[in-house]
Design a protein around this motif. Structure first.
Motif, PDB file in Angstrom:
ATOM      1  N   ARG A 292       0.531  -1.512  -0.639  1.00 31.15           N
ATOM      2  CA  ARG A 292       0.297   0.106  -0.318  1.00 31.15           C
ATOM      3  C   ARG A 292       1.000   1.689  -0.194  1.00 31.15           C
ATOM      4  O   ARG A 292       0.733   2.361  -0.726  1.00 31.15           O
ATOM      5  N   LYS A 337      -6.860  -1.966   9.122  1.00 31.52           N
ATOM      6  CA  LYS A 337      -5.748  -1.235   7.668  1.00 31.52           C
ATOM      7  C   LYS A 337      -5.983  -0.253   7.345  1.00 31.52           C
ATOM      8  O   LYS A 337      -6.833   0.714   7.710  1.00 31.52           O
ATOM      9  N   HIS A 339      -5.583   2.813   4.762  1.00 28.70           N
ATOM     10  CA  HIS A 339      -6.448   3.055   4.018  1.00 28.70           C
ATOM     11  C   HIS A 339      -6.185   4.404   2.421  1.00 28.70           C
ATOM     12  O   HIS A 339      -6.090   5.100   3.913  1.00 28.70           O
ATOM     13  N   ASN A 341      -6.230   6.816  -0.597  1.00 24.38           N
ATOM     14  CA  ASN A 341      -5.312   6.140  -2.355  1.00 24.38           C
ATOM     15  C   ASN A 341      -4.770   7.704  -2.665  1.00 24.38           C
ATOM     16  O   ASN A 341      -3.896   6.781  -3.133  1.00 24.38           O
ATOM     17  N   GLY A 386      -8.220   1.993  -4.006  1.00 23.42           N
ATOM     18  CA  GLY A 386      -6.873   2.417  -3.959  1.00 23.42           C
ATOM     19  C   GLY A 386      -6.664   1.741  -5.147  1.00 23.42           C
ATOM     20  O   GLY A 386      -5.855   1.960  -5.906  1.00 23.42           O
ATOM     21  N   PRO A 387      -5.543   0.635  -3.908  1.00 27.70           N
ATOM     22  CA  PRO A 387      -4.701   0.330  -4.047  1.00 27.70           C
ATOM     23  C   PRO A 387      -4.789  -0.689  -5.949  1.00 27.70           C
ATOM     24  O   PRO A 387      -3.982  -1.863  -6.173  1.00 27.70           O
ATOM     25  N   GLN A 427     -20.102  -5.584  -3.548  1.00 30.17           N
ATOM     26  CA  GLN A 427     -18.809  -5.358  -4.136  1.00 30.17           C
ATOM     27  C   GLN A 427     -18.643  -6.529  -4.751  1.00 30.17           C
ATOM     28  O   GLN A 427     -18.903  -7.586  -3.852  1.00 30.17           O
ATOM     29  N   LYS A 498     -17.970  -9.472   7.514  1.00 33.42           N
ATOM     30  CA  LYS A 498     -17.231  -8.380   8.269  1.00 33.42           C
ATOM     31  C   LYS A 498     -18.188  -7.504   9.146  1.00 33.42           C
ATOM     32  O   LYS A 498     -18.871  -7.028   9.190  1.00 33.42           O
ATOM     33  N   THR A 502     -12.531  -8.654   6.654  1.00 37.78           N
ATOM     34  CA  THR A 502     -12.707  -7.769   6.143  1.00 37.78           C
ATOM     35  C   THR A 502     -13.271  -7.644   4.739  1.00 37.78           C
ATOM     36  O   THR A 502     -12.800  -8.983   4.742  1.00 37.78           O
ATOM     37  N   ILE A 503     -13.472  -7.131   3.971  1.00 34.51           N
ATOM     38  CA  ILE A 503     -13.975  -6.836   2.341  1.00 34.51           C
ATOM     39  C   ILE A 503     -12.684  -7.297   1.773  1.00 34.51           C
ATOM     40  O   ILE A 503     -12.969  -8.344   1.425  1.00 34.51           O
ATOM     41  N   GLU A 504     -11.706  -6.209   2.064  1.00 29.29           N
ATOM     42  CA  GLU A 504     -10.120  -7.273   1.311  1.00 29.29           C
ATOM     43  C   GLU A 504      -9.530  -7.818   2.060  1.00 29.29           C
ATOM     44  O   GLU A 504     -10.175  -8.441   3.069  1.00 29.29           O
TER      45      GLU A 504
HETATM   46  P1  XMP Z   1     -12.224  -3.206   3.897  1.00 30.57           P
HETATM   47  O1  XMP Z   1     -11.183  -4.500   3.293  1.00 30.57           O
HETATM   48  O2  XMP Z   1     -11.130  -2.440   4.946  1.00 30.57           O
HETATM   49  O3  XMP Z   1     -12.347  -2.628   3.215  1.00 30.57           O
HETATM   50  O4  XMP Z   1     -13.401  -4.565   4.827  1.00 30.57           O
HETATM   51  C1  XMP Z   1     -13.893  -1.511   3.191  1.00 30.57           C
HETATM   52  C2  XMP Z   1     -14.684  -0.927   2.138  1.00 30.57           C
HETATM   53  O5  XMP Z   1     -13.129  -0.136   1.701  1.00 30.57           O
HETATM   54  C3  XMP Z   1     -12.312  -0.423   0.270  1.00 30.57           C
HETATM   55  N1  XMP Z   1     -10.810  -0.371   0.859  1.00 30.57           N
HETATM   56  C4  XMP Z   1      -9.910  -0.044   0.213  1.00 30.57           C
HETATM   57  N2  XMP Z   1     -10.326   1.931  -0.390  1.00 30.57           N
HETATM   58  N3  XMP Z   1      -7.623   1.768  -0.137  1.00 30.57           N
HETATM   59  C5  XMP Z   1      -9.366   2.473  -0.835  1.00 30.57           C
HETATM   60  O6  XMP Z   1      -9.456   3.396  -1.456  1.00 30.57           O
HETATM   61  C6  XMP Z   1      -7.576   1.144   0.474  1.00 30.57           C
HETATM   62  O7  XMP Z   1      -6.127   0.653   0.834  1.00 30.57           O
HETATM   63  C7  XMP Z   1      -9.088  -0.335   0.470  1.00 30.57           C
HETATM   64  N4  XMP Z   1      -8.590  -1.055   1.006  1.00 30.57           N
HETATM   65  C8  XMP Z   1     -10.022  -1.459   1.061  1.00 30.57           C
HETATM   66  C9  XMP Z   1     -12.744  -1.975   0.161  1.00 30.57           C
HETATM   67  O8  XMP Z   1     -12.895  -2.065  -1.234  1.00 30.57           O
HETATM   68  C10 XMP Z   1     -14.374  -2.060   0.591  1.00 30.57           C
HETATM   69  O9  XMP Z   1     -14.950  -1.470  -0.610  1.00 30.57           O
END
Ligand code: XMP
Length: 506
Positions: A292, A337, A339, A341, A386-387, A427, A498, A502-504
C-alpha cells in the motif's frame, strides 16, 4: 441551511442515523458526543446515538447536556435514551437478559408526536445489555415490548424523547416514520436538502471560491471522483484538468474504457499509463501494508509530475465524501488497515484543497451523479480499492498474477451482470491465492492457482455479509473461470462476514 446534530457515542449504526435523517431531505452533521456546536443558528434538533458502553460503566461518556435540553428537540437512541434517563433521576440496570435482535412493540401511545402513524404490533430492532427500569420524574412511557417496559418515553414538560430500540436500522419496520416524525413534525424541517439544491448551491459556491483559478483532480474511475469532476466541470469548465493514472492494478480494460467514458462526459482528462513503474517497485514485496505504501508514494510521484506540467494550478480537488471525514469514536483505538488513495498530496504540492462532496453520503453522491446526467454504468459501479488488485493478490505482485486476477474478475463481474446480480451486491471481485493446488485437466495432472470469489452485501462497508449468490450461478461461474482463465484450476467462494473478516483480503 437547517440541520440536525447527531452526537456520536460510538455505536456501529450512528452513520445510519445520519442517512435516515438525510432521507427526509434534511441536512445533518455527525459529531463526537462532546463536540456540540452550541450557538450554531441552523440547528433545529439533536439526536444522541447508541454506544457499546453502559451508562454506569467506568469511562462511559456523560457530556453536559444543558446546552441542549429544553433548547432543542432531543431524541436519545439506545445509550442516548439511557443517558437521558440515568442523568435525570431514572434508573438503568443490567437486568440479566441481554437483548439483541427483533422485538415487537405491543403497546404504543400514538398520541405521542414521535410515534404518530405507528400502530402496534410492530417489529423493532433491539441491541442492548441494559434496560431503563425507572423513568425520571416528568417522563411517561409511550411504547413497550414484552421484555422492555420503557421501550420509548417522552418528557411531559420538555421536548425530549428516548427510544431503547434502533429506529435507524431496516429491521425496525416503522423506523423511517419515527425519524421523519422527529425531524419534520417535531423539529420543523423544511426538507430543503435535495440533489438539485445541492448541485445548484455547490456550483454557485465553487464559482465564487475558485474564480478564474485552475484546478487539478485525480480520477480513479470510481463514483466519488467522477461526480466531483462533473460537478467541477459544470462550475469552471476547462479550468479543471483531470489526471487518470493507470497503476496497472485496475480491472481488465478499465483504463481504456473509463478514459473513453470520461471524454464522452466532456471532461478534460490526461491519461498516464505508469504500470511499469508500479510493477517494478512492487516486485518481490509481500507485506500488504508495504505494498500500500509503495502504491501511495508512486501515485504521488506520477500525479505530481503530471500536475506540474499544468501552469498556475491553485487547487487540488478530491472526491472525499462525508464518511471519510466523520471523526467516529473508535472505542478500541486501533487501526485495522490503512486506507489511502492519494495520501500526502496536498502537503507536497502546496495546493489548496477543494472537496465539493465532503458533506455527502455515498447514496447521495450517486443521486447527485444521476442529477448531473452521469450514465448508469459509471454511477452504479462497485467500490474498488485505491491500491487496486494489489490487495487482491496474496503476496508479491507480478504482471502474470495481475493478468490472472483481471481475467477471473472479468468473468465474475460479467456473469453477475448477465444474471442480474450486479446491482444486488455492494461489491464483488476475485482474490488470487498464494498457493497452487493439484487438479486434473483432461487426463493430465494440473498444478495451478486457486482463486477465491468475494461478493458482499453492505450499507456502508463498515459491516458486510457475504452475498447469498444462487448455487446455480456459482456453479456456472466456477466452470467459466476454470475453462476460460489460463492458470486457474480451483475456485472458492468466501463466506466470511465483516467483522470478523474484512472485505478485501489484504
Ligand atoms: P475492508 O477491506 O477494510 O474494505 O473491509 C472496506 C471498503 O474499503 C475498500 N478498501 C480500500 N479503499 N484504499 C481504498 O481506497 C484502500 O487501501 C482500501 N482497502 C479497502 C474496500 O474495497 C471496501 O469497499
Amino acid at each position: 441551511m437547517q440541520k440536525i446534530i447527531i452526537l456520536d457515542f460510538g455505536s456501529q449504526t450512528t452513520q445510519l442515523i445520519g442517512r435516515r435523517v438525510r432521507e427526509t431531505g434534511t441536512f445533518c452533521e455527525i459529531l463526537p458526543y462532546d463536540k456540540f456546536p452550541a450557538g450554531d443558528p441552523d440547528i433545529i434538533g439533536v439526536i444522541l446515538s447508541g454506544s457499546p458502553l453502559s451508562v454506569y460503566a467506568e469511562g462511559s461518556f456523560h457530556p453536559d447536556l444543558s446546552p441542549i435540553i429544553g433548547r432543542y428537540p432531543l431524541l436519545g437512541i439506545c445509550y442516548g435514551a439511557q443517558l437521558l434517563s440515568y442523568s435525570h433521576g431514572g434508573n438503568v440496570e443490567s437486568v440479566g437478559t441481554r437483548e439483541y435482535g427483533r422485538a415487537t412493540l405491543r403497546t404504543i401511545d400514538s398520541s405521542s408526536r414521535l410515534l404518530r402513524g405507528i400502530v402496534a404490533p410492530t417489529q423493532v430492532w433491539m441491541s442492548h445489555g441494559d434496560s431503563i427500569t425507572r423513568l425520571p420524574d416528568g417522563c411517561r412511557c409511550i411504547a413497550s415490548t414484552d421484555n422492555v417496559r420503557y421501550a420509548a418515553f417522552e418528557s411531559e414538560t420538555l421536548p425530549v424523547w428516548g427510544v431503547q430500540f434502533h429506529p435507524e436500522v431496516e429491521h425496525t419496520l416503522e423506523g423511517r416514520t419515527l425519524i421523519r416524525n422527529f425531524v419534520v413534525d417535531i423539529c420543523g424541517s423544511r426538507c430543503e436538502w435535495t440533489s438539485g439544491s445541492f448541485v445548484d448551491t455547490t456550483v454557485e459556491e465553487l464559482r465564487a471560491t475558485l474564480g478564474q483559478d485552475k484546478v487539478v483532480l485525480g480520477l480513479s474511475g470510481g463514483v466519488d471522483s467522477t461526480v466531483t469532476a462533473v460537478l467541477l466541470n459544470k462550475a469552471i469548465g476547462d479550468r479543471l484538468t483531470c489526471i487518470f493514472v493507470n497503476h496497472g492494478l485496475l480491472r481488465k480494460n478499465e483504463y481504456e474504457d473509463v478514459l473513453a467514458d470520461y471524454r464522452c462526459l466532456g471532461l478534460n482528462v490526461v491519461g498516464v499509463d505508469a504500470s511499469q513503474l508500479f510493477y517494478s517497485d512492487l516486485a518481490g514485496v509481500e507485506e500488504p501494508e508495504r505494498k500500500r505504501k509503495i502504491i501511495g508514494s508512486d501515485f504521488i510521484r506520477v500525479f505530481d509530475e503530471e500536475a506540474s506540467k499544468i501552469k498556475d494550478v491553485k487547487y487540488l480537488a478530491q472526491g472525499t465524501i462525508y464518511p471519510d471525514r466523520i471523526e467516529s469514536l473508535n472505542i478500541t483505538g486501533k487501526t485495522i488497515k490503512s486506507h489511502h488513495n492519494v495520501g500526502g498530496l496536498p502537503e507536497r504540492m502546496n495546493l489548496k484543497l477543494c472537496e465539493p462532496l465532503k458533506w455527502l453520503f455515498k447514496d447521495e453522491v450517486r443521486n447527485v451523479g444521476r442529477h448531473l446526467g452521469i450514465p448508469a454504468n459509471l454511477i452504479g459501479r462497485h467500490p474498488f480499492p485505491g491500491p487496486g488488485l494489489a490487495v487482491r493478490i496474496m503476496g508479491a505482485v507480478t504482471p502474470e498474477k495481475v493478468r490472472i486476477v483481471q481475467d477471473v474478475d472479468d468473468v465474475f463481474i460479467r456473469g453477475l451482470r448477465e444474471w442480474g446480480l450486479y446491482d444486488k451486491v455492494w461489491q464483488a471481485g476475485a482474490v488470487l491465492l498464494r498457493d497452487r493446488t493439484v487438479g486434473v485437466l483432461g487426463d493430465e495432472r494440473s498444478f495451478e492457482y486457486a482463486v477465491a470469489l468475494r461478493s458482499v452485501t453492505s450499507i456502508d462497508a463498515m459491516t458486510a455479509d457475504w452475498a447469498r449468490l444462487p448455487y446455480d450461478f456459482l456453479a456456472y461461474i466456477s466452470n467459466e473461470i476454470i475453462n476460460k482463465v489460463r492458470g486457474v484450476n480451483r475456485v472458492c467462494y468466501d463466506i466470511s462476514s465483516k467483522p470478523p473478516a474484512t472485505i478485501e483480503w489484504e
